[in-house]
Design an enzyme around this catalytic site. Structure first.
Site, PDB file in Angstrom:
ATOM      1  N   HIS A 232       0.852  -1.188   0.000  1.00  0.00           N
ATOM      2  CA  HIS A 232       0.000   0.000   0.000  1.00  0.00           C
ATOM      3  C   HIS A 232       0.892   1.244   0.000  1.00  0.00           C
ATOM      4  O   HIS A 232       1.982   1.226   0.591  1.00  0.00           O
ATOM      5  CB  HIS A 232      -0.871   0.070   1.259  1.00  0.00           C
ATOM      6  CG  HIS A 232      -2.200  -0.604   1.158  1.00  0.00           C
ATOM      7  ND1 HIS A 232      -2.880  -1.073   2.266  1.00  0.00           N
ATOM      8  CD2 HIS A 232      -2.995  -0.872   0.102  1.00  0.00           C
ATOM      9  CE1 HIS A 232      -4.021  -1.595   1.899  1.00  0.00           C
ATOM     10  NE2 HIS A 232      -4.121  -1.492   0.587  1.00  0.00           N
TER      11      HIS A 232
ATOM     12  N   CYS B 134      -2.483   2.915   9.196  1.00  0.00           N
ATOM     13  CA  CYS B 134      -3.490   1.916   8.814  1.00  0.00           C
ATOM     14  C   CYS B 134      -4.677   1.936   9.777  1.00  0.00           C
ATOM     15  O   CYS B 134      -5.817   1.690   9.369  1.00  0.00           O
ATOM     16  CB  CYS B 134      -2.868   0.526   8.802  1.00  0.00           C
ATOM     17  SG  CYS B 134      -1.696   0.225   7.462  1.00  0.00           S
TER      18      CYS B 134
END
Length: 264
Positions: free
Chosen positions: A156, A258
């Site tokens: 990511h 996150c």
């Protein structure tokens, strides 16, 4: 944010996940609570989404959406195991009074979409599809810069880059970032070099410590304490590092950012 009540490594969908490496639930809850408290201690409001049994990665709230100017671009997850999270977060946003547009192509929210000054930096290569970048640009009316990720450890964008802020204005409104160049393709590295000539460059060691999975409010940077070199660089630049250990969440390939969905 979403309490890690059901957090565990039940499956493996990134290189960090090992189903034979158990999570310590009590430690995970304590570390998450420390992050919540750190945000509140520095003047931020934290709201929570109710965790859903059977969705162990729901704790990673950043992946659920991108919120800019009060508009919500909801996620469509790549892994089947995570797809039910979209409905749970969409319900929370709607109950809070937001309209939600759900991405057609695979798109994993702030995992791959980083508002950075006048741009939205958008990662692709492992999760979010490039077609979603075009949809984000049409939805928000902000220029979207596509960046190719090439190292599966940094699956990511928010594991390889974060936005620091816009205080100095030297770059015409692009603000500044910290990133790990080797996570990106050569062309994407050159794009970042041109857009952010004053960026903080992280080492591989600091990137692997999830030092780039950080949250900055423009002054304070909530950062993994294991990223020693990055912390030193940030302090030298005049930022105030706020170390918060989320080591238990690295077992699932996650960290501070996150766990944090920013409502802009």
């Amino acid at each position: 944010m979403c309490e890690p009540r059901h957090f565990e490594v039940r499956y493996a969908i990134n290189p960090w996940m090992d189903t034979d490496a158990p999570v310590d639930p009590a430690l995970a809850r304590d570390q998450w609570g420390n992050l919540v408290q750190a945000y509140r201690d520095h003047g931020h409001t934290v709201e929570t989404v109710a965790p859903v049994e059977g969705l162990p990665d729901m704790v990673f709230a950043a992946n659920a959406a991108l919120v800019v100017d009060g508009r919500v671009f909801g996620s469509s997850f790549h892994a089947p195991e995570r797809r039910p999270e979209s409905a749970a977060y969409e319900a929370w946003f709607k109950a809070a009074g937001y309209d939600v547009h759900v991405s057609g192509p695979v798109c994993e929210g702030e995992g791959d979409l980083v508002p950075a000054g006048r741009f939205v930096l958008a990662g692709t290569g492992f999760r979010t599809e490039r077609a979603a970048h075009r949809e984000v640009q049409e939805f928000f009316g902000r220029p979207v810069i596509s960046l190719d990720l090439v190292d599966p450890r940094f699956y990511h964008l928010d594991t390889a880059l974060f936005f620091l802020g816009e205080e100095d204005g030297e770059d015409g409104g692009a603000g500044d970032i910290a990133y790990y160049p080797a996570a990106f393709s050569p062309g994407s590295r050159e794009v970042l070099r041109r857009l952010y000539p004053h960026a903080v460059i992280a080492t591989e060691e600091d990137a692997l410590a999830f030092g780039l999975n950080s949250v900055s409010d423009g002054r304070h940077v909530f950062v993994a304490p294991q990223a020693h070199g990055l912390i030193d660089q940030l302090a030298h630049r005049g930022y105030v590092p706020v170390p918060v250990d989320l080591s238990e969440f690295r077992k699932a390939g996650g960290g501070i950012k996150c766990c944090t969905q920013e409502i802009r």
